[in-house]
Write a protein that holds these residues in place. Structure first.
Motif: not given
Ligand SMILES: N[C@@H](CCC(=O)N[C@@H](CS)C(=O)NCC(=O)O)C(=O)O
Length: 232
Positions: A28, A30, A33, A52, A69-72, A89-90, A123
């Motif tokens: 994705t 993020n 990166k 996901f 709960n977010k990648i990466p 946090e990327s 960001m």
């Molecule tokens: N601020 C975070 C945003 C990360 C983010 O939004 N990741 C999304 C994919 S692009 C994600 O993991 N979504 C899964 C979810 O919300 O359940 C970063 O830059 O790492």
């Protein structure tokens, strides 16, 4: 036994190469990166796919590393003081890897903070706003009858592109001649907005010639090409 065995995340995604940086991600804007950064710097790493579809991001193993709960997210077996170190946090990961490698972040104080300024611009502005355009233009929000939310985020995305357009006038990259983590943060999102989200017309992308020029240069980099597909 490896130093990573005490991290719950390695129980769900075992490390085949525990001496390498472990990346938990998806391709994705993020996620890439970090894979692009790893490819650019040549740091050895092992990529794991966080599905996901399978709701992997909510598993206790993943949450133990990335509580939002977010990648990466990454796990570096050779972190500060030689100890294993996890990070989510990327933006923080890009800074960490730039520091670890001494690459892609200007060494002088002024250049360094200027790069950070544009990293924060991505960001806090580009990422969240372009993401909302995606929701209201491509995903579930596109069926909402009331178009005001979509138009609000499209206008904000257009405004942000205008800021970037001005910055890139007479420059090869965000920081001029030097390619930095600011470019690695920003351009996957621009690519996604006009590519996957198909929002080029909505944000009048043809007005942003400098942005389109630098996007093309970014995507042409071999490390970017590789990073965009990781994890496969
Ligand atoms: N601020 C975070 C945003 C990360 C983010 O939004 N990741 C999304 C994919 S692009 C994600 O993991 N979504 C899964 C979810 O919300 O359940 C970063 O830059 O790492």
């Amino acid at each position: 036994m490896s130093a990573l065995d005490s991290f719950a995340v390695t129980r769900k995604w075992p490390a085949r190469h525990p001496d390498r940086i472990q990346l938990y991600s998806l391709p994705t804007p993020n996620g890439v990166k970090v894979s692009i950064m790893l490819e650019e710097t040549g740091l050895p790493y092992e990529a794991h796919r966080v599905s996901f579809d399978a709701q992997d991001q909510f598993s206790p193993e993943f949450l133990s590393l990335s509580p939002n709960n977010k990648i990466p997210a990454i796990l570096d077996p050779d972190g500060p003081d030689g100890k294993p170190f996890g990070l989510f946090e990327s933006g923080a990961i890009l800074l960490y890897l730039a520091g670890k490698r001494g690459q892609l972040l200007p060494a002088g104080t002024a250049g360094r903070y200027e790069t950070l300024q544009w990293l924060m611009f991505q960001m806090g502005g580009i990422g969240p706003m372009f993401g909302q355009v995606g929701f209201f233009h491509k995903f579930a929000g596109k069926d909402y009858e009331d178009k005001r939310p979509r138009d609000r985020y499209a206008a904000e995305a257009r405004r942000l592109l205008g800021v970037l357009e001005q910055r890139l006038e007479g420059r090869d990259w965000v920081m001029g001649k030097e390619y930095t983590i600011a470019d690695i943060a920003i351009f996957p999102w621009v690519r996604n907005l006009v590519g996957y989200y198909g929002a080029g017309e909505l944000v009048a992308f043809d007005r942003f010639r400098n942005v389109a020029r630098v996007l093309a240069a970014f995507v042409a980099r071999p490390a970017v090409q590789r990073g965009l597909g990781i994890p496969g």
